[in-house]
Design a protein around this motif. Sequence first.
Motif, mmCIF file in Angstrom:
data_model
loop_
_atom_site.group_PDB
_atom_site.id
_atom_site.type_symbol
_atom_site.label_atom_id
_atom_site.label_comp_id
_atom_site.label_asym_id
_atom_site.label_seq_id
_atom_site.Cartn_x
_atom_site.Cartn_y
_atom_site.Cartn_z
ATOM 1 N N TRP A 166 41.729 39.812 46.936
ATOM 2 C CA TRP A 166 40.718 38.955 46.303
ATOM 3 C C TRP A 166 39.431 38.872 47.109
ATOM 4 O O TRP A 166 39.425 39.051 48.331
ATOM 5 N N GLU A 226 36.656 37.760 42.160
ATOM 6 C CA GLU A 226 37.174 39.118 42.017
ATOM 7 C C GLU A 226 38.635 39.196 42.447
ATOM 8 O O GLU A 226 39.000 38.716 43.516
ATOM 9 N N GLU A 253 35.610 42.891 33.436
ATOM 10 C CA GLU A 253 34.923 41.640 33.775
ATOM 11 C C GLU A 253 34.808 40.772 32.531
ATOM 12 O O GLU A 253 34.429 41.266 31.461
ATOM 13 N N CYS A 263 34.752 50.011 43.952
ATOM 14 C CA CYS A 263 33.592 49.162 43.638
ATOM 15 C C CYS A 263 32.360 49.517 44.472
ATOM 16 O O CYS A 263 31.312 48.884 44.334
ATOM 17 N N LYS A 301 36.343 39.149 37.654
ATOM 18 C CA LYS A 301 36.400 40.605 37.664
ATOM 19 C C LYS A 301 37.808 41.006 38.085
ATOM 20 O O LYS A 301 38.325 40.544 39.105
ATOM 21 N N ILE A 319 37.943 48.734 36.086
ATOM 22 C CA ILE A 319 37.381 47.403 36.338
ATOM 23 C C ILE A 319 37.082 46.706 35.018
ATOM 24 O O ILE A 319 36.470 47.282 34.110
ATOM 25 N N VAL A 325 38.717 48.410 47.262
ATOM 26 C CA VAL A 325 37.431 47.818 46.872
ATOM 27 C C VAL A 325 36.275 48.702 47.321
ATOM 28 O O VAL A 325 35.320 48.946 46.566
ATOM 29 N N TYR A 352 41.868 42.148 42.544
ATOM 30 C CA TYR A 352 42.184 43.559 42.390
ATOM 31 C C TYR A 352 43.677 43.793 42.600
ATOM 32 O O TYR A 352 44.218 43.472 43.657
ATOM 33 N N GLY A 396 40.583 44.314 38.713
ATOM 34 C CA GLY A 396 40.722 45.743 38.936
ATOM 35 C C GLY A 396 42.167 46.175 38.747
ATOM 36 O O GLY A 396 43.089 45.510 39.237
ATOM 37 N N THR A 435 30.930 35.075 40.439
ATOM 38 C CA THR A 435 32.054 35.903 39.988
ATOM 39 C C THR A 435 33.177 35.902 41.017
ATOM 40 O O THR A 435 32.947 36.177 42.189
#
Length: 357
Positions: free
Chosen positions: A169, A156, A46, A209, A36, A44, A205, A158, A38, A154
């Motif tokens: 992260w 992540e 994915e 999110c 994912k 966002i 985040v 950003y 950002g 997943t």
Amino acid sequence: KVCSGGLSPKSLAVLKEMGVLEEIKHSGRPMIRTLKLGSPSGLILEGDIPVTSISQGFGYVVPRFQLDDMVRRRALQAGAVVFKKGRVNQLLQSDGSVSGVLINQDEVKADLIIIASGAIRLTSLCDIARTPDGGMFFATQAHYEDVKLGDSTTMEIYFERSLLPGYFWIFPQGDGRLTVGAGVWGNPGGALVLQERYEAGARYVNGVCHKLLPPSDTLKFENWIIPAERNIRSVIAPNVLLVGDAGGFANPFTGEGIYYALETGRLAGQVAADNLKKNNPWSIAEDYEAQLFGVLADLRASWVFHDMMSNSSLADHVIGEASRNESLKTELVGAVLNTSDKRGLMGWLESMRKSSA
């Protein structure tokens, strides 16, 4: 050393060759299948980890103390000798060349020395006491528990605006644990300022999110550095090779260091073994530098991404376009997770940069 523990598909390919991958698969760590991303403005994206000639479509997050122990035990099985609590204090010289090392107070003779000291770089041993010409990646991270997210598949990342070309992260470790952190290029001004950069990523985040990360004052942070070179120095003497962070082999786009440490170590060891078997030690340095061609090409491409993603508008545009174009999304995810040769994405980015100029 402190490390986020992310193992890219390229890292897993080397670990498979070393005979370590099966142990990782049975370690209880979740198999990472998706990434994912950002953008600075909060978009966002994915995507699945691509399956390519160098990727089986998955990665892992393994704490470094666990990974290092796996590699150490495998090395012992293969015949390596480990000096416990040994400290290399000096390179030994004989007839104008390096003939071994001083470990604590013991002289150990060697035809070849591979320096894999990490970011410490053993500057007391050799003339590499210089600031990396690409800069330093400064990182901080903490760990917390979240039963659901800790076992996620997943990873992540950003690109929060104030962190560029670094990022924030969230990596799932399994057993309900998460690693969260922030990395920035250039000296952020100390641990407290670095923690402020972490908090900027956490606010991103939480806002974008709709997650609720633990307050920073409840977390214990770990800080570390990763040196990166635009002009790699891989050899300091005909029989002294540098690998991993000691040579500045780090990805300037993501800060990834594990793959480059594993791969340069593999290449150095293979070149050394081949030449020493042939009683041809004078060719080791030249052959090692020749074998580094693929690694250096990969790092040059990553520097292009590093420079381009320093621009928040460009980073927004890239991630926005990738969210609407499946082929471009695959290329971008592959570039971040190091599963592609990056040429396709490089061509697209360069054409976009020229058109925006």
